[in-house]
Design a protein around this motif. Structure first.
Motif, mmCIF file in Angstrom:
data_model
loop_
_atom_site.group_PDB
_atom_site.id
_atom_site.type_symbol
_atom_site.label_atom_id
_atom_site.label_comp_id
_atom_site.label_asym_id
_atom_site.label_seq_id
_atom_site.Cartn_x
_atom_site.Cartn_y
_atom_site.Cartn_z
ATOM 1 N N THR A 127 2.089 7.064 -3.558
ATOM 2 C CA THR A 127 1.528 5.720 -3.372
ATOM 3 C C THR A 127 2.203 4.713 -4.295
ATOM 4 O O THR A 127 2.560 3.604 -3.876
ATOM 5 C CB THR A 127 0.012 5.744 -3.650
ATOM 6 O OG1 THR A 127 -0.611 6.681 -2.783
ATOM 7 C CG2 THR A 127 -0.592 4.373 -3.428
ATOM 8 N N TYR A 133 4.524 1.402 -3.086
ATOM 9 C CA TYR A 133 4.317 0.009 -3.476
ATOM 10 C C TYR A 133 5.499 -0.539 -4.273
ATOM 11 O O TYR A 133 5.836 -1.717 -4.165
ATOM 12 C CB TYR A 133 3.012 -0.121 -4.284
ATOM 13 C CG TYR A 133 1.781 -0.156 -3.420
ATOM 14 C CD1 TYR A 133 1.471 -1.282 -2.656
ATOM 15 C CD2 TYR A 133 0.913 0.928 -3.353
ATOM 16 C CE1 TYR A 133 0.352 -1.328 -1.857
ATOM 17 C CE2 TYR A 133 -0.219 0.897 -2.546
ATOM 18 C CZ TYR A 133 -0.491 -0.230 -1.804
ATOM 19 O OH TYR A 133 -1.596 -0.272 -1.013
ATOM 20 N N TRP A 134 6.140 0.328 -5.068
ATOM 21 C CA TRP A 134 7.312 -0.133 -5.819
ATOM 22 C C TRP A 134 8.439 -0.516 -4.869
ATOM 23 O O TRP A 134 9.083 -1.556 -5.039
ATOM 24 C CB TRP A 134 7.784 0.968 -6.759
ATOM 25 C CG TRP A 134 8.927 0.534 -7.647
ATOM 26 C CD1 TRP A 134 8.856 -0.112 -8.839
ATOM 27 C CD2 TRP A 134 10.329 0.685 -7.353
ATOM 28 N NE1 TRP A 134 10.109 -0.364 -9.336
ATOM 29 C CE2 TRP A 134 11.034 0.106 -8.437
ATOM 30 C CE3 TRP A 134 11.042 1.246 -6.304
ATOM 31 C CZ2 TRP A 134 12.418 0.079 -8.499
ATOM 32 C CZ3 TRP A 134 12.438 1.225 -6.352
ATOM 33 C CH2 TRP A 134 13.114 0.659 -7.438
ATOM 34 N N ASN A 193 7.505 -3.722 -2.979
ATOM 35 C CA ASN A 193 7.608 -4.870 -3.878
ATOM 36 C C ASN A 193 9.078 -5.227 -4.131
ATOM 37 O O ASN A 193 9.447 -6.403 -4.187
ATOM 38 C CB ASN A 193 6.906 -4.551 -5.202
ATOM 39 C CG ASN A 193 6.906 -5.733 -6.148
ATOM 40 O OD1 ASN A 193 6.372 -6.785 -5.842
ATOM 41 N ND2 ASN A 193 7.520 -5.550 -7.317
ATOM 42 N N LYS A 196 4.477 -11.140 0.008
ATOM 43 C CA LYS A 196 4.040 -10.169 -0.988
ATOM 44 C C LYS A 196 2.555 -9.797 -0.882
ATOM 45 O O LYS A 196 2.210 -8.605 -1.011
ATOM 46 C CB LYS A 196 4.362 -10.672 -2.392
ATOM 47 C CG LYS A 196 4.082 -9.641 -3.480
ATOM 48 C CD LYS A 196 4.787 -9.990 -4.774
ATOM 49 C CE LYS A 196 6.282 -9.801 -4.657
ATOM 50 N NZ LYS A 196 6.989 -10.014 -5.930
ATOM 51 N N VAL A 198 2.260 -7.272 1.682
ATOM 52 C CA VAL A 198 2.912 -6.020 1.288
ATOM 53 C C VAL A 198 1.924 -5.105 0.580
ATOM 54 O O VAL A 198 1.892 -3.894 0.808
ATOM 55 C CB VAL A 198 4.119 -6.314 0.375
ATOM 56 C CG1 VAL A 198 4.605 -5.044 -0.301
ATOM 57 C CG2 VAL A 198 5.251 -6.936 1.187
ATOM 58 N N PHE A 199 1.064 -5.688 -0.249
ATOM 59 C CA PHE A 199 0.134 -4.881 -1.025
ATOM 60 C C PHE A 199 -1.130 -4.517 -0.254
ATOM 61 O O PHE A 199 -1.690 -3.440 -0.456
ATOM 62 C CB PHE A 199 -0.231 -5.616 -2.322
ATOM 63 C CG PHE A 199 0.860 -5.565 -3.345
ATOM 64 C CD1 PHE A 199 1.019 -4.447 -4.136
ATOM 65 C CD2 PHE A 199 1.743 -6.620 -3.509
ATOM 66 C CE1 PHE A 199 2.036 -4.374 -5.078
ATOM 67 C CE2 PHE A 199 2.761 -6.562 -4.443
ATOM 68 C CZ PHE A 199 2.910 -5.437 -5.231
ATOM 69 N N ILE A 200 -1.604 -5.406 0.627
ATOM 70 C CA ILE A 200 -2.814 -5.068 1.390
ATOM 71 C C ILE A 200 -2.478 -4.388 2.716
ATOM 72 O O ILE A 200 -3.349 -3.779 3.334
ATOM 73 C CB ILE A 200 -3.682 -6.316 1.665
ATOM 74 C CG1 ILE A 200 -2.960 -7.286 2.623
ATOM 75 C CG2 ILE A 200 -4.067 -6.996 0.378
ATOM 76 C CD1 ILE A 200 -3.836 -8.423 3.094
#
Length: 332
Positions: free
Chosen positions: A23, A27-28, A31, A46, A49-51
């Motif tokens: 995980t 995310y890295w 990002n 962005k 990207v996270f949600i």
């Protein structure tokens, strides 16, 4: 599958490392890729990207199954041919299902209210103790929360157990007490008079949830400004009046949150009933009916209809809870 405990521990550790590490790596990478875009597009993309992964997981594992369940509730037992509302009409014409709804209503009416009352009572009494005894008392009351529903049912099985063979010693607490007083052994979980067997199962859930209610309500009580309590005392209010007219109104939002949280849990209750009675002797609840319809009777259509009925019942309560959370956040 191997029964080697060390292999199971190794599998668990690998799953944790791969799950958390995978995980974090995902995310890295996302990002990093969004950072390669021009500044304006980076700021726009962005957040998604996270949600995005979370939304994808919720859609695949929650939204899609829920929609398919609704669709299958209008199909036959094989989920192939459409039967319209036949599954729903068949359920509401079934006396046993109506009894199941009554049982669920009984759980809903008793468990949340009783858990809040017991939790509030324990919180008030424990707060009168010194620091160390208070921590000990609260730890003991909260301890059942660490036990699974199945484990709790097993423990309470030794309270309600009954032996009818002549000369056998009673291992159940209630039966041991009643027989020592000269009464005949009683199958406690088969007594349907006054829904006694349902009430005995309800006691288990109250025992489990009282600690949860106590912790949150105790925290809320400690957050009540002391000057409001002192002002009430100066005005001549009794301790009982102070509690109900000063303390309770200020902790009421927490009381509602605790009540609704336990209510949602109770509407989905299954483990306790399944372990203790299997739904026999008139103790069945909706989740238990779903399991019977799907796995014992093989009727996927009626099983889906039971789940839809449960979802319809839970949704308004969840909406109300979310509104309460928003009110709490707005008041801070």
């Amino acid at each position: 599958m191997s029964d080697d405990p060390y292999l199971k521990i190794l599998n668990g550790l690998v799953a944790i490392v791969l799950g958390v590490g995978g995980t974090a790596a995902l995310y890295w990478v996302l990002n990093f890729l969004s950072g390669l875009l021009p500044g304006k597009w980076d700021r726009r993309i962005k957040p998604y990207v996270f949600i995005g992964p979370a939304i994808l997981v919720v859609t695949v594992f929650l939204v899609y199954p829920a929609l398919m369940t609704v669709i299958y509730s209008f199909a036959d037992d094989s989920s192939i041919n459409w039967v319209g509302f036949d599954n729903y009409t068949a359920l509401f014409r079934d006396d046993e299902f109506i009894g199941t709804l009554v049982n669920n209503l009984l759980w809903i009416l008793i468990v949340p209210a009783a858990s809040v009352i017991v939790g509030l009572l324990v919180a008030v009494l424990a707060d009168q103790l010194k620091a160390f005894p208070e921590r000990v008392a609260k730890s003991v009351i909260f301890m059942p929360m660490a036990i699974s529903f199945v484990g709790a049912s097993t423990i309470w099985g030794f309270v309600y157990a009954t032996r009818f063979a002549q000369g056998d010693k009673q291992i159940g607490l209630l039966s041991a007490i009643s027989t020592s007083l000269g009464f005949e052994p009683v199958a406690w979980l088969r007594i349907q008079t006054g829904n006694l067997n349902d009430l005995l199962l309800i006691v288990i859930m109250i025992w489990l949830q009282a600690g949860f209610a106590m912790v949150l309500l105790s925290s809320a009580i400690k957050g009540v400004p002391e000057d409001t309590v002192e002002a009430a005392r100066i005005d001549g209010a009794s301790e009982l009046q102070i509690f109900f007219k000063v303390v309770v109104p200020q902790i009421w939002p927490t009381v509602i949150v605790v009540f609704v949280t336990i209510l949602i849990l109770v509407m989905k209750v299954f483990d306790i009933v399944y372990v203790m009675t299997g739904g026999r002797s008139g103790t069945s609840v909706l989740a238990n009916t779903f399991v019977l319809e799907l796995f014992e009777f093989g009727d996927a259509g009626r099983a889906a209809a039971v789940v839809v009925i449960l979802m319809i019942a839970v949704i308004p309560v969840m909406i109300y809870q979310m509104r309460q959370f928003k009110k709490q956040e707005a008041g801070r």
